[in-house]
Scaffold this active site. Structure first.
Site, PDB file in Angstrom:
ATOM      1  CE  LYS A   6      -1.735   2.897   2.362  1.00  0.00           C
ATOM      2  NZ  LYS A   6      -1.727   4.330   1.928  1.00  0.00           N
ATOM      3  CD  GLU A  17       9.951  12.890  11.327  1.00  0.00           C
ATOM      4  OE1 GLU A  17       8.842  12.749  11.557  1.00  0.00           O
ATOM      5  OE2 GLU A  17      10.771  12.541  10.685  1.00  0.00           O
ATOM      6  CB  CYS A  47      13.381   9.256   7.415  1.00  0.00           C
ATOM      7  SG  CYS A  47      14.613   8.024   6.823  1.00  0.00           S
ATOM      8  CD  GLU A  56      13.454   0.471   7.256  1.00  0.00           C
ATOM      9  OE1 GLU A  56      14.138  -0.424   7.184  1.00  0.00           O
ATOM     10  OE2 GLU A  56      13.131   1.194   6.429  1.00  0.00           O
TER      11      GLU A  56
HETATM   12  P1  NAD Z   1       2.436   8.287   7.461  1.00  0.00           P
HETATM   13  O1  NAD Z   1       2.791   7.468   8.694  1.00  0.00           O
HETATM   14  O2  NAD Z   1       1.654   9.357   7.600  1.00  0.00           O
HETATM   15  O3  NAD Z   1       2.154   7.228   6.276  1.00  0.00           O
HETATM   16  C1  NAD Z   1       2.845   6.419   5.937  1.00  0.00           C
HETATM   17  C2  NAD Z   1       1.869   5.185   5.362  1.00  0.00           C
HETATM   18  O4  NAD Z   1       1.197   4.668   6.197  1.00  0.00           O
HETATM   19  C3  NAD Z   1       0.945   5.768   4.197  1.00  0.00           C
HETATM   20  O5  NAD Z   1       0.814   4.927   3.110  1.00  0.00           O
HETATM   21  C4  NAD Z   1      -0.353   5.905   4.788  1.00  0.00           C
HETATM   22  O6  NAD Z   1      -1.471   5.747   3.902  1.00  0.00           O
HETATM   23  C5  NAD Z   1      -0.102   4.656   5.639  1.00  0.00           C
HETATM   24  N1  NAD Z   1      -1.073   4.760   7.042  1.00  0.00           N
HETATM   25  C6  NAD Z   1      -1.430   6.008   7.867  1.00  0.00           C
HETATM   26  N2  NAD Z   1      -1.930   5.657   8.885  1.00  0.00           N
HETATM   27  C7  NAD Z   1      -2.208   4.346   8.606  1.00  0.00           C
HETATM   28  C8  NAD Z   1      -3.058   3.139   9.483  1.00  0.00           C
HETATM   29  N3  NAD Z   1      -3.558   3.442  10.546  1.00  0.00           N
HETATM   30  N4  NAD Z   1      -2.898   1.878   9.293  1.00  0.00           N
HETATM   31  C9  NAD Z   1      -2.331   1.463   8.097  1.00  0.00           C
HETATM   32  N5  NAD Z   1      -1.453   2.413   7.211  1.00  0.00           N
HETATM   33  C10 NAD Z   1      -1.677   3.731   7.601  1.00  0.00           C
HETATM   34  O7  NAD Z   1       3.713   8.710   6.855  1.00  0.00           O
HETATM   35  P2  NAD Z   1       4.313   9.624   5.624  1.00  0.00           P
HETATM   36  O8  NAD Z   1       3.639  11.126   6.044  1.00  0.00           O
HETATM   37  O9  NAD Z   1       3.604   9.335   4.520  1.00  0.00           O
HETATM   38  O10 NAD Z   1       5.965  10.003   5.760  1.00  0.00           O
HETATM   39  C11 NAD Z   1       6.392  10.847   6.421  1.00  0.00           C
HETATM   40  C12 NAD Z   1       7.047  10.142   7.728  1.00  0.00           C
HETATM   41  O11 NAD Z   1       7.741   9.030   7.298  1.00  0.00           O
HETATM   42  C13 NAD Z   1       7.951  10.666   8.544  1.00  0.00           C
HETATM   43  O12 NAD Z   1       7.946  10.752   9.954  1.00  0.00           O
HETATM   44  C14 NAD Z   1       9.498  10.131   8.244  1.00  0.00           C
HETATM   45  O13 NAD Z   1      10.414  10.567   9.181  1.00  0.00           O
HETATM   46  C15 NAD Z   1       9.105   8.886   8.030  1.00  0.00           C
HETATM   47  N6  NAD Z   1      10.010   8.159   7.132  1.00  0.00           N
HETATM   48  C16 NAD Z   1      10.848   7.289   7.969  1.00  0.00           C
HETATM   49  C17 NAD Z   1      11.813   6.372   7.227  1.00  0.00           C
HETATM   50  C18 NAD Z   1      12.809   5.401   8.239  1.00  0.00           C
HETATM   51  O14 NAD Z   1      13.600   4.895   7.305  1.00  0.00           O
HETATM   52  N7  NAD Z   1      12.953   5.523   9.413  1.00  0.00           N
HETATM   53  C19 NAD Z   1      11.852   6.422   5.769  1.00  0.00           C
HETATM   54  C20 NAD Z   1      11.032   7.412   5.210  1.00  0.00           C
HETATM   55  C21 NAD Z   1       9.991   8.143   6.105  1.00  0.00           C
HETATM   56  O1  6OD Z   2      18.350   4.122   1.940  1.00  0.00           O
HETATM   57  C1  6OD Z   2      17.563   3.652   2.582  1.00  0.00           C
HETATM   58  O2  6OD Z   2      17.841   2.344   2.350  1.00  0.00           O
HETATM   59  C2  6OD Z   2      16.541   4.069   3.354  1.00  0.00           C
HETATM   60  N1  6OD Z   2      15.769   3.055   3.960  1.00  0.00           N
HETATM   61  C3  6OD Z   2      16.374   5.277   3.393  1.00  0.00           C
HETATM   62  C4  6OD Z   2      15.543   5.936   4.102  1.00  0.00           C
HETATM   63  C5  6OD Z   2      15.155   7.301   4.132  1.00  0.00           C
HETATM   64  C6  6OD Z   2      14.301   7.936   4.777  1.00  0.00           C
HETATM   65  O3  6OD Z   2      13.508   8.723   4.218  1.00  0.00           O
END
Ligand code: NAD
Ligand code: 6OD
Length: 516
Positions: free
Chosen positions: A208, A420, A318, A284
């Site tokens: 998804k 964040e 992130c 993550e």
């Molecule tokens: P989000 O948590 O709002 O959404 C991520 C995904 O989860 C989307 O596909 C969304 O539709 C789905 N989702 C939302 N609520 C849900 C629920 N209750 N059940 C199931 N699915 C659900 O995140 P975002 O705004 O899309 O992305 C930004 C965030 O992601 C930031 O906090 C960023 O730090 C984090 N991020 C972390 C990493 C990492 O590797 N640690 C990488 C990229 C982004």
């Molecule tokens: O480089 C990667 O494998 C990874 N998971 C990056 C995550 C980036 C976050 O936005």
């Protein structure tokens, strides 16, 4: 920003849409459609609901996306479950590996389509998407295709009282149906980061993608068909989180494990869903990453490194740095030079000449980031550059444009320092002693990534292990070796993925004990 129900009344046209590539592939014509990909076919939502995929560049319509209903999600999971016992389940590791290489090759061949799709959804500069997002999509398949062929099983020779002994050995089995839930910031890179190892290990998938960035996931379905991945092995459902495809998927009893990238709060909700049925989860999550700049750094490298680590992808990685701690003796010069370099960033459209800084992903996200700009102002920040919305030509004013922003002077208790933001902004704070810098860097609920800038090797070795993050870079940022463990500490996630660490999550290890 994806707009729920924008054209979303149920229609009678909820019939299956066979694989008409032109309908879901980005084209220059209006009313592009993106469908769910279930059991090898593109299908519209069974309840006829759809939502708009909006360009962050100018607010125009990129595509109309079919929203998966609960019953569509059920069909996708059922197809994935069935595929586990079909040809995919019988396939040798080398054949699976060959197919994953074919997926990577096909992504390379259709590079421009993936690139167009990613740029249309995210607004990110071509220079970035063509060197990071799409190539990493292909690379993710290659590394896990190779790894799975070379990963050894373990053998334990055991002594027994009768002197004959026993032989224990491990075998890896797929976990089953994996739900892959991914965010919008690096849509192709982060989805394939999970899809590739899951498939390499013999699982099947229901993915998804984020509602804001559905296009590359949709294209990947076509690639899977083209290279001969059996129907049902890879499925994509589109929609939102709560009370939509995300929640339907994570709550589905036939999903065996969930891998998630996104916000910490969403991660908490998904963990609760995973608890029912005791399903495994890899998460993550968010970060509030710090960089520490010591006076003994190479200042040229530290300055451009800080600009890159704060403003790449408009701050929407992130791993981006939102807090920079700088030793007092070089503080003024560092701030002056970072501001100077930041002002040279060229804001523009993905295909604009020399663009290195695009819009945020959506107006909704920009509203969130602008609230923090407001808080910074209220909490007494000095704004060195940015702080608002740039002047853009009339035709781009519907986009989610924002200025790269640098602050100093905030107390460490400000929400701007604690939470964040996930936008193009950083706060620079002076420090006097190494311990003080380590303390401030660690004083956060998050623990994803950190950066140290120093030419003193002993200091690098001393400080890096003390930073409470899944990764610490020294004199670089976001340099990735895909064999290494990736993940966060504290509120930044649970588990590690990457290389053999991914195999730990995507397989069930079984021990076989044979008495001799
Ligand atoms: P989000 O948590 O709002 O959404 C991520 C995904 O989860 C989307 O596909 C969304 O539709 C789905 N989702 C939302 N609520 C849900 C629920 N209750 N059940 C199931 N699915 C659900 O995140 P975002 O705004 O899309 O992305 C930004 C965030 O992601 C930031 O906090 C960023 O730090 C984090 N991020 C972390 C990493 C990492 O590797 N640690 C990488 C990229 C982004
Ligand atoms: O480089 C990667 O494998 C990874 N998971 C990056 C995550 C980036 C976050 O936005």
């Amino acid at each position: 920003m994806a707009q729920r129900g924008a054209r979303g009344l149920p229609s009678s046209n909820s019939t299956s849409t066979e694989n008409k590539a032109l309908e879901h592939v980005m084209s220059n014509h209006s009313a592009k459609k993106i469908h769910n990909f279930i059991d090898g076919h593109y299908v519209s939502g069974s309840e006829g609901k759809s939502f708009d995929d909006i360009s962050p560049v100018d607010g125009s319509l990129v595509a109309v996306v079919s929203e998966a209903s609960k019953s569509d999600v059920d069909q996708a999971v059922t197809a994935a479950k069935k595929a586990l016992t079909g040809p995919w389940g019988q396939m040798s590791v080398s054949e699976r590996s060959r197919l994953l290489h074919a997926v990577a090759d096909r992504i390379d061949e259709r590079f421009e389509e993936f690139l167009e799709a990613e740029m249309a959804d995210t607004g990110k500069p071509r220079a970035l998407a063509s060197t990071v997002d799409i190539p990493r999509g292909a690379a993710n398949f290659r590394i896990f295709a190779d790894l799975i062929r070379n990963e050894p099983d373990h053998v334990f020779q055991q002594e027994t009282p009768d002197g004959m002994g026993a032989l224990n050995y491990t075998v890896r089995k797929p976990k089953g149906v994996i739900a892959v839930i991914s965010p919008w910031n690096l849509p192709m890179l982060l989805m394939t980061w999970k899809v590739a190892p899951a498939l390499a290990c013999g699982n099947t998938i229901v993915a998804k993608p984020s509602e804001d960035t559905p296009a590359t996931a949709a294209l990947l379905g076509d690639v899977m068909n083209e290279v001969g991945i059996p129907a049902g092995v890879f499925n994509v459902v589109h929609g939102f989180g709560p009370n939509s495809a995300g929640e339907f998927l994570t709550n589905h009893p036939n999903v065996d494990a969930i891998t998630f990238t996104g916000e910490t709060r969403t991660g908490e909700a998904i963990m609760k869903a995973a608890a029912v049925g005791v399903r495994d989860i890899s998460s993550e999550l968010g970060g509030k990453n710090a960089a520490i700049v010591f006076a003994d750094c190479d200042l040229d490298k530290a300055v451009s490194g800080a600009v890159r680590s704060s403003f790449t992808n408009c701050g929407q990685v992130c791993l981006c740095t939102e807090r920079v701690y700088v030793e007092r003796s070089i503080f003024d010069e560092f701030v002056r030079r970072v501001v100077e370099e930041t002002r040279q960033l060229r804001i523009g459209t993905p295909k604009g000449e020399g663009t290195d800084f695009g819009p945020l992903v959506s107006s909704k996200h920009r509203d969130k980031v602008l609230q923090y700009f407001e808080i910074a102002h209220t909490d007494g920040a000095t704004i060195h550059t940015g702080g608002g919305i740039p002047d853009m030509p009339k035709e781009l004013q519907g986009g989610a444009w924002i200025e790269p922003t640098i602050w100093t002077g905030l107390p460490e208790t400000s929400r701007v320092i604690r939470e964040e933001i996930f936008g193009p902004c950083c706060h620079i704070q002076p420090f006097d002693a190494e311990d003080e810098a380590i303390h401030m860097a660690n004083d956060t609920p998050y623990g994803l990534a950190s950066v140290i800038w120093t030419e003193n090797l002993s200091r690098a070795h001393r400080v890096a292990p003390l930073l409470e993050t899944g990764i610490t870079w020294v004199n670089t940022w976001n340099l990735r070796d895909l064999r290494t463990p990736f993940g966060g500490s504290k509120a930044s996630g649970i588990g590690r993925e990457g290389g053999a660490y991914s195999l730990e999550f995507y397989t069930e290890i079984k021990n076989i004990c044979i008495k001799i």
